[in-house]
Design a protein around this motif. Structure first.
Motif, PDB file in Angstrom:
ATOM      1  N   SER A  94      -2.405  -2.712   1.166  1.00  0.00           N
ATOM      2  CA  SER A  94      -2.949  -1.668   2.036  1.00  0.00           C
ATOM      3  C   SER A  94      -4.470  -1.747   2.046  1.00  0.00           C
ATOM      4  O   SER A  94      -5.086  -2.417   1.216  1.00  0.00           O
ATOM      5  CB  SER A  94      -2.505  -0.287   1.544  1.00  0.00           C
ATOM      6  OG  SER A  94      -3.065  -0.035   0.252  1.00  0.00           O
ATOM      7  N   VAL A  95      -5.053  -1.027   2.995  1.00  0.00           N
ATOM      8  CA  VAL A  95      -6.514  -0.987   3.100  1.00  0.00           C
ATOM      9  C   VAL A  95      -7.116  -0.326   1.870  1.00  0.00           C
ATOM     10  O   VAL A  95      -8.138  -0.762   1.338  1.00  0.00           O
ATOM     11  CB  VAL A  95      -6.948  -0.238   4.378  1.00  0.00           C
ATOM     12  CG1 VAL A  95      -8.466  -0.049   4.394  1.00  0.00           C
ATOM     13  CG2 VAL A  95      -6.489  -0.982   5.615  1.00  0.00           C
ATOM     14  N   SER A  96      -6.469   0.728   1.384  1.00  0.00           N
ATOM     15  CA  SER A  96      -6.998   1.428   0.211  1.00  0.00           C
ATOM     16  C   SER A  96      -7.005   0.527  -1.022  1.00  0.00           C
ATOM     17  O   SER A  96      -7.921   0.576  -1.843  1.00  0.00           O
ATOM     18  CB  SER A  96      -6.174   2.685  -0.063  1.00  0.00           C
ATOM     19  OG  SER A  96      -4.817   2.361  -0.297  1.00  0.00           O
ATOM     20  N   GLU A  97      -5.964  -0.317  -1.152  1.00  0.00           N
ATOM     21  CA  GLU A  97      -5.929  -1.259  -2.276  1.00  0.00           C
ATOM     22  C   GLU A  97      -7.036  -2.305  -2.136  1.00  0.00           C
ATOM     23  O   GLU A  97      -7.666  -2.688  -3.116  1.00  0.00           O
ATOM     24  CB  GLU A  97      -4.570  -1.941  -2.337  1.00  0.00           C
ATOM     25  CG  GLU A  97      -4.407  -2.843  -3.570  1.00  0.00           C
ATOM     26  CD  GLU A  97      -3.064  -3.555  -3.601  1.00  0.00           C
ATOM     27  OE1 GLU A  97      -2.888  -4.429  -4.473  1.00  0.00           O
ATOM     28  OE2 GLU A  97      -2.201  -3.257  -2.746  1.00  0.00           O
ATOM     29  N   LEU A  98      -7.273  -2.754  -0.900  1.00  0.00           N
ATOM     30  CA  LEU A  98      -8.356  -3.715  -0.650  1.00  0.00           C
ATOM     31  C   LEU A  98      -9.702  -3.124  -1.032  1.00  0.00           C
ATOM     32  O   LEU A  98     -10.507  -3.754  -1.714  1.00  0.00           O
ATOM     33  CB  LEU A  98      -8.359  -4.120   0.827  1.00  0.00           C
ATOM     34  CG  LEU A  98      -9.554  -4.968   1.302  1.00  0.00           C
ATOM     35  CD1 LEU A  98      -9.588  -6.297   0.560  1.00  0.00           C
ATOM     36  CD2 LEU A  98      -9.488  -5.193   2.813  1.00  0.00           C
ATOM     37  N   VAL A  99      -9.955  -1.886  -0.591  1.00  0.00           N
ATOM     38  CA  VAL A  99     -11.225  -1.227  -0.907  1.00  0.00           C
ATOM     39  C   VAL A  99     -11.378  -1.060  -2.413  1.00  0.00           C
ATOM     40  O   VAL A  99     -12.458  -1.260  -2.979  1.00  0.00           O
ATOM     41  CB  VAL A  99     -11.308   0.143  -0.196  1.00  0.00           C
ATOM     42  CG1 VAL A  99     -12.545   0.903  -0.673  1.00  0.00           C
ATOM     43  CG2 VAL A  99     -11.351  -0.046   1.314  1.00  0.00           C
ATOM     44  N   LYS A 156     -10.085  -2.946  -4.812  1.00  0.00           N
ATOM     45  CA  LYS A 156     -10.385  -4.229  -5.450  1.00  0.00           C
ATOM     46  C   LYS A 156     -11.816  -4.684  -5.157  1.00  0.00           C
ATOM     47  O   LYS A 156     -12.498  -5.228  -6.020  1.00  0.00           O
ATOM     48  CB  LYS A 156      -9.389  -5.291  -4.984  1.00  0.00           C
ATOM     49  CG  LYS A 156      -8.001  -5.146  -5.590  1.00  0.00           C
ATOM     50  CD  LYS A 156      -7.096  -6.279  -5.177  1.00  0.00           C
ATOM     51  CE  LYS A 156      -5.725  -6.161  -5.857  1.00  0.00           C
ATOM     52  NZ  LYS A 156      -5.852  -6.359  -7.333  1.00  0.00           N
ATOM     53  N   LEU A 157     -12.286  -4.457  -3.929  1.00  0.00           N
ATOM     54  CA  LEU A 157     -13.664  -4.826  -3.588  1.00  0.00           C
ATOM     55  C   LEU A 157     -14.665  -4.019  -4.401  1.00  0.00           C
ATOM     56  O   LEU A 157     -15.714  -4.525  -4.796  1.00  0.00           O
ATOM     57  CB  LEU A 157     -13.914  -4.613  -2.101  1.00  0.00           C
ATOM     58  CG  LEU A 157     -13.206  -5.580  -1.127  1.00  0.00           C
ATOM     59  CD1 LEU A 157     -13.436  -5.151   0.307  1.00  0.00           C
ATOM     60  CD2 LEU A 157     -13.704  -7.011  -1.340  1.00  0.00           C
ATOM     61  N   LYS A 158     -14.312  -2.785  -4.664  1.00  0.00           N
ATOM     62  CA  LYS A 158     -15.223  -1.897  -5.390  1.00  0.00           C
ATOM     63  C   LYS A 158     -15.166  -2.113  -6.891  1.00  0.00           C
ATOM     64  O   LYS A 158     -16.209  -2.255  -7.563  1.00  0.00           O
ATOM     65  CB  LYS A 158     -14.897  -0.439  -5.046  1.00  0.00           C
ATOM     66  CG  LYS A 158     -15.834   0.572  -5.712  1.00  0.00           C
ATOM     67  CD  LYS A 158     -15.499   1.981  -5.273  1.00  0.00           C
ATOM     68  CE  LYS A 158     -16.434   2.997  -5.923  1.00  0.00           C
ATOM     69  NZ  LYS A 158     -16.090   4.388  -5.500  1.00  0.00           N
ATOM     70  N   ASN A 159     -13.964  -2.188  -7.455  1.00  0.00           N
ATOM     71  CA  ASN A 159     -13.821  -2.197  -8.910  1.00  0.00           C
ATOM     72  C   ASN A 159     -13.691  -3.589  -9.535  1.00  0.00           C
ATOM     73  O   ASN A 159     -13.990  -3.768 -10.704  1.00  0.00           O
ATOM     74  CB  ASN A 159     -12.607  -1.336  -9.317  1.00  0.00           C
ATOM     75  CG  ASN A 159     -12.768   0.104  -8.883  1.00  0.00           C
ATOM     76  OD1 ASN A 159     -13.829   0.698  -9.078  1.00  0.00           O
ATOM     77  ND2 ASN A 159     -11.731   0.679  -8.273  1.00  0.00           N
ATOM     78  N   GLU A 160     -13.218  -4.560  -8.751  1.00  0.00           N
ATOM     79  CA  GLU A 160     -13.045  -5.910  -9.290  1.00  0.00           C
ATOM     80  C   GLU A 160     -14.131  -6.868  -8.802  1.00  0.00           C
ATOM     81  O   GLU A 160     -14.768  -7.552  -9.587  1.00  0.00           O
ATOM     82  CB  GLU A 160     -11.663  -6.449  -8.939  1.00  0.00           C
ATOM     83  CG  GLU A 160     -10.519  -5.693  -9.596  1.00  0.00           C
ATOM     84  CD  GLU A 160      -9.160  -6.296  -9.261  1.00  0.00           C
ATOM     85  OE1 GLU A 160      -9.134  -7.468  -8.832  1.00  0.00           O
ATOM     86  OE2 GLU A 160      -8.142  -5.596  -9.437  1.00  0.00           O
ATOM     87  N   ALA A 161     -14.347  -6.892  -7.494  1.00  0.00           N
ATOM     88  CA  ALA A 161     -15.365  -7.811  -6.947  1.00  0.00           C
ATOM     89  C   ALA A 161     -16.772  -7.255  -7.076  1.00  0.00           C
ATOM     90  O   ALA A 161     -17.752  -7.990  -7.152  1.00  0.00           O
ATOM     91  CB  ALA A 161     -15.064  -8.115  -5.476  1.00  0.00           C
ATOM     92  N   GLY A 162     -16.892  -5.918  -7.109  1.00  0.00           N
ATOM     93  CA  GLY A 162     -18.207  -5.301  -7.258  1.00  0.00           C
ATOM     94  C   GLY A 162     -19.120  -5.483  -6.069  1.00  0.00           C
ATOM     95  O   GLY A 162     -20.339  -5.527  -6.202  1.00  0.00           O
ATOM     96  N   VAL A 163     -18.525  -5.584  -4.870  1.00  0.00           N
ATOM     97  CA  VAL A 163     -19.349  -5.791  -3.674  1.00  0.00           C
ATOM     98  C   VAL A 163     -19.539  -4.494  -2.875  1.00  0.00           C
ATOM     99  O   VAL A 163     -20.253  -4.498  -1.878  1.00  0.00           O
ATOM    100  CB  VAL A 163     -18.735  -6.875  -2.760  1.00  0.00           C
ATOM    101  CG1 VAL A 163     -18.712  -8.207  -3.478  1.00  0.00           C
ATOM    102  CG2 VAL A 163     -17.326  -6.488  -2.297  1.00  0.00           C
TER     103      VAL A 163
END
Length: 249
Positions: free
Chosen positions: A234-239, A241-248
């Motif tokens: 989902s979009v929420s899961e993508l956001v 991961k981008l926030k907490n794992e990729a840090g972007v």
């Protein structure tokens, strides 16, 4: 008007770089070498200015090993009038290159020096700016268009926000960007003629320059391979991961 164009012998841009097993540098054994692509653009621009009647002589300069003569012969085959080779073994850092070019400029008295904005081996993007400071000349970097006027040059530069046009007084330093022009190929007759064009050989000592390196390379290593991607539901899961794992974010 005389134009001076420095050119550098580098690993050809089509070659896949290999790092030495001990990590001491790049493996250059049996590797194709050629003229730095940005320097090809600089030579081409100088030749176009000459063909337009704005310049009377184009002088190519290279600082490096004896094999750099091949690179200068390429510049001569493209149309440069003569060449100067400053023989140096090993890596020459940008400041040393700038100091040598300052000495050559003092001898040759060019009205314009056109350099590639950077070399593809170290991507330093320093020599043109350092040379401008040493000579006290105007500078225009990342040029995508050059127009020569009466004692001045109008240079269109590529900047983050778009294009910027500035006017600089001659003599000046101009560094080239990719979109300035498309370099020509040297024809076979011109390649043969290039063998007879004058090529002077110098040393750093002729210009009173010490080329001893100021920097030490600790280790050279290849970049890590790309990690496999992951699918998200989902979009929420993508956001997340981008926030907490990729840090972007």
């Amino acid at each position: 008007m005389k134009i001076l164009v420095p050119v550098k012998r580098v690993v050809d841009y089509n070659v896949k770089i290999r790092v030495k097993p001990d990590g001491s540098g790049v493996d250059l054994a049996n590797v194709k070498m050629s003229m730095n692509p940005f320097d090809e653009i600089a030579i081409e621009e100088a030749l176009r200015l000459k063909e337009a009647g704005k310049a009377t002589e184009v002088v190519a300069v290279s600082i490096g090993a004896a094999k750099s003569e091949e690179t200068l012969r390429t510049a001569l085959a493209m149309g440069a009038d003569r060449a100067i080779l400053v023989e140096v073994e090993g890596i020459v850092e940008p400041l040393s290159v700038a100091k040598i070019l300052k000495g050559i400029a003092s001898e040759e008295n060019p009205d314009l020096m056109i350099l590639g904005k950077q070399a593809i081996d170290d991507d330093a993007n320093q020599t043109g700016q350092m040379l401008s400071a040493l000579l006290g000349w105007s500078q225009a970097t990342f040029a995508s268009k050059v127009e020569i006027g009466d004692g001045s040059a109008d240079v269109t530069r590529e900047v983050d926000g778009g294009l910027q046009t500035i006017s600089v007084k001659l003599p000046a330093i101009v560094t080239t960007d990719l979109r300035l022009n498309e370099p020509r190929y040297a024809s076979l007759p011109n390649i043969m003629k290039a063998k007879k064009k004058p090529l002077d050989k110098k040393t750093p000592g002729d210009y009173g320059v010490d080329v001893a390196p100021r920097l030490e390379v600790i280790k050279t290593e290849e970049p890590g391979g790309r990690k496999a991607g992951v699918k998200v539901g989902s979009v929420s899961e993508l956001v997340d991961k981008l926030k907490n794992e990729a840090g972007v974010l």
